[in-house]
Design a protein around this motif. Sequence first.
Motif, short mmCIF file in Angstrom:
data_model
loop_
_atom_site.label_atom_id
_atom_site.label_comp_id
_atom_site.label_asym_id
_atom_site.label_seq_id
_atom_site.Cartn_x
_atom_site.Cartn_y
_atom_site.Cartn_z
N ASP A 1 35.93 13.35 45.36
CA ASP A 1 36.19 13.51 46.79
C ASP A 1 34.93 13.93 47.54
O ASP A 1 34.69 13.50 48.67
CB ASP A 1 37.30 14.54 47.03
CG ASP A 1 38.67 14.01 46.63
OD1 ASP A 1 38.87 12.78 46.68
OD2 ASP A 1 39.55 14.83 46.29
N TYR B 1 38.82 12.09 56.76
CA TYR B 1 38.97 12.08 55.30
C TYR B 1 39.37 13.48 54.81
O TYR B 1 40.23 13.61 53.94
CB TYR B 1 37.67 11.63 54.64
CG TYR B 1 37.75 11.59 53.13
CD1 TYR B 1 38.42 10.56 52.48
CD2 TYR B 1 37.16 12.57 52.36
CE1 TYR B 1 38.51 10.52 51.10
CE2 TYR B 1 37.24 12.54 50.97
CZ TYR B 1 37.92 11.51 50.35
OH TYR B 1 38.01 11.48 48.99
N GLU C 1 32.86 10.81 48.07
CA GLU C 1 33.43 9.99 49.14
C GLU C 1 33.13 10.59 50.51
O GLU C 1 32.78 9.89 51.45
CB GLU C 1 34.94 9.84 48.94
CG GLU C 1 35.59 8.91 49.94
CD GLU C 1 35.09 7.47 49.86
OE1 GLU C 1 35.14 6.78 50.89
OE2 GLU C 1 34.64 7.03 48.79
N LYS D 1 29.49 9.92 51.31
CA LYS D 1 29.30 8.50 51.63
C LYS D 1 29.74 8.21 53.06
O LYS D 1 29.05 7.49 53.80
CB LYS D 1 30.11 7.62 50.68
CG LYS D 1 29.51 7.43 49.32
CD LYS D 1 30.39 6.53 48.46
CE LYS D 1 29.96 6.57 47.03
NZ LYS D 1 30.87 5.85 46.14
#
Length: 110
Positions: free
Chosen positions: A29, A77, A32, A35
């Motif tokens: 996580d 997110y 991610e 990113k």
Amino acid sequence: MPDYTPIFIELKNELLIASQQTLGLGKKDADENVKLFFATYESDLLKWMDALNKGNLTHDEFESLVNAQKDLLKVDYLKQKGIQQIKMDQYKEKVIDIVIKIVITAIAKI
């Protein structure tokens, strides 16, 4: 244009640590999350680093540009992962501090 890759690598590493420590994210996580950060902000950071390096921006101007992004940092997110708002706010502060510190220090060495 100088090669800013080492700066981006250091930023990535520090942001991964911040994602894990501040938000309690696991490695996957955190990866991610980082990113998504770079997908959103890398081009602006590159432009601002280059302007700072060329003397077209002062340190204060660079800091102002980065600080202006704090409220715009995408946290969708993180919301999906159930992160509390207070932790997201702490994380945003940490991200801004990391970016400013690393970039200004690295640009001074170029």
